[in-house]
Design an enzyme around this catalytic site. Structure first.
Site, PDB file in Angstrom:
ATOM      1  N   CYS A   1     -38.160 -22.521  -5.403  1.00 11.71           N
ATOM      2  CA  CYS A   1     -38.307 -23.868  -5.978  1.00 11.71           C
ATOM      3  C   CYS A   1     -39.511 -23.989  -6.897  1.00 11.71           C
ATOM      4  CB  CYS A   1     -38.444 -24.900  -4.868  1.00 11.71           C
ATOM      5  SG  CYS A   1     -37.192 -24.757  -3.589  1.00 11.71           S
TER       6      CYS A   1
ATOM      7  N   HIS B   1     -32.684 -31.479  -8.270  1.00 10.44           N
ATOM      8  CA  HIS B   1     -33.694 -30.418  -8.118  1.00 10.44           C
ATOM      9  C   HIS B   1     -33.057 -29.070  -8.435  1.00 10.44           C
ATOM     10  CE1 HIS B   1     -36.574 -27.680  -6.521  1.00 10.44           C
ATOM     11  NE2 HIS B   1     -36.186 -27.691  -5.264  1.00 10.44           N
TER      12      HIS B   1
ATOM     13  N   CYS C   1     -42.589 -28.222  -2.107  1.00  7.39           N
ATOM     14  CA  CYS C   1     -42.351 -27.234  -1.055  1.00  7.39           C
ATOM     15  C   CYS C   1     -41.489 -26.117  -1.633  1.00  7.39           C
ATOM     16  CB  CYS C   1     -41.673 -27.868   0.154  1.00  7.39           C
ATOM     17  SG  CYS C   1     -40.069 -28.632  -0.181  1.00  7.39           S
TER      18      CYS C   1
END
Length: 401
Positions: A95, A347, A378
């Site tokens: 991520c 995302h 995160c």
């Protein structure tokens, strides 16, 4: 030793984010074309930057295969029309891919090895579902290094609810609803659209143009959220309404040294102050931004109260709430995600870090009273990433920390 150079965020853009899957607007669009479009759009709106002055192109992707393979930074640089002399590389921190592309290439600027870089990320989760093609080492489970379900992000979010009973489903649902409302309000004010690069798309209906994020649901209500299924466990608390959807999209940003900004007549939208990455138990990866932010604050000689704007990636509402509780910040603090976040926008894994930065840069412009801002997220396999930025519109900008 020479003083480190200032690392300036010159500009950032992104494609509109689309729903992953066959019904999403990018189903017939290649991942590399998305990031090329972002880079091309970025260069077009910065005509003062000669293409030959770009020293490096760093592009992140989590699944580096197919149309996300072939050393994306280099292949995207060529496809975007940069000179053949411009090098590039691909990077992966799940991520936090684009965030790491920024901090890594930005470190090269600070060290005096680059003047100008382009950093960004792409994730086509429709073409490349998370974890596709991965072959986790059996030692992870055999030696109990990681719980068998720790690679499932939804399960890690459920564990945060388990570990912190005060993080209730009601709080998560309310946070998710507010995210949808804040994103729509930002769209209504015209805050988000200026940094979107339109993308030509093809579907059964013919050609079209993607100009807005596809997954928004401004009509969301708490009553509606309460009825959603909990796919990760029976009677769970994580739902599609308090988590980010699966998304396709790309981002790109220009970073430069303070000297190059002056020389080329570029704008300084933010200055990188510090960054931090940290590891936590993969089973509760959502708490990762807590230690990474503490590290970034320590590196900068700042306290959490010095941060006037927060752009926190909403992978899951509970993950952001755990961060806010740790630092004593209210769920609805106006400094936090003032334009909403990933629950509404989406995302696309490795792309999201630069989305946070682009939004923070525009918010800095609107809030000259704020000196420091934070972008944090995160990261899968138990990590967190945080970058602290300084606002050039603040009266004390650049006058020591």
């Amino acid at each position: 030793m020479a003083e480190r150079a200032d690392v300036v965020f010159v500009d950032g853009v992104r494609t509109p984010f689309g729903r992953a899957g066959e019904k999403g607007m990018y189903w017939n669009t290649r991942a590399d074309d998305l990031v090329v479009k972002a880079i091309s759009g970025l260069l077009e709106r910065n005509p003062n930057l000669p293409k030959e002055r770009v020293d490096e192109v760093a592009v992140a992707a989590t699944t580096q295969t197919g149309d996300q393979g072939l050393t994306l930074g280099r292949s995207a640089a060529i496809l975007a029309g940069l000179p053949m002399t411009t090098p590039g590389y691909a990077i992966d921190r799940m991520c936090a891919g684009a965030m790491t592309a920024v901090t890594t290439s930005g470190s090269g600027i600070a060290f005096g090895q680059y003047d100008v870089v382009i950093a960004g990320g792409v994730e086509h989760m429709g073409h490349h579902p998370m974890g596709e093609g991965a072959d986790p080492n059996p030692r992870f489970v055999a030696e109990k290094l990681v719980a068998p379900d720790a690679l499932n992000m939804g399960n890690t979010a459920e564990r945060l609810h388990d570990r912190f009973p005060e993080l209730t489903k009601e709080r998560s649902d309310r946070f998710g609803m507010l995210s949808q409302q804040k994103v729509q309000a930002a769209y209504d004010r015209g805050d988000i659209q200026p940094d979107l690069v339109p993308v030509a798309i093809r579907s059964e209906q013919g050609w079209g143009l993607a100009t807005e994020d596809e997954g928004r649901r401004p009509e969301t209500t708490l009553e509606g959220l309460a009825t959603l299924k909990t796919p990760f466990r029976p009677h769970g608390r994580v739902t599609a309404g308090n988590a980010s959807p699966l998304t396709d999209g790309a981002t790109a940003a220009i970073l430069a040294s303070g000297t190059a900004v002056k020389e080329l007549g570029l704008t300084a939208k933010m200055r990188m102050v510090s960054f931090g990455f940290a590891g936590v138990e993969p089973e509760v990866m959502g708490i990762g931004p807590i230690p990474s932010t503490e590290r970034a604050l320590k590196n900068a000689g700042l306290k959490i109260d010095d941060i006037g704007l927060f752009e926190l990636n909403e992978a899951f509402a509970v993950q952001v709430l755990s961060f806010l509780d740790h630092f004593g910040i209210a769920d609805d603090d106006p400094r936090v995600n003032p334009w909403g976040g990933a629950i509404a926008i989406g995302h696309p894994l490795a792309a999201s870090g630069v989305r946070l930065m682009t939004q923070l840069a525009r918010q800095f412009q609107q809030h000259p009273e704020v000196r420091y801002g934070l972008t944090a997220m995160c990261v899968g396999l138990g990590q967190g990433g945080s970058v602290i930025w300084e606002n050039p519109h603040h009266k004390h900008y650049g006058k020591g920390r």
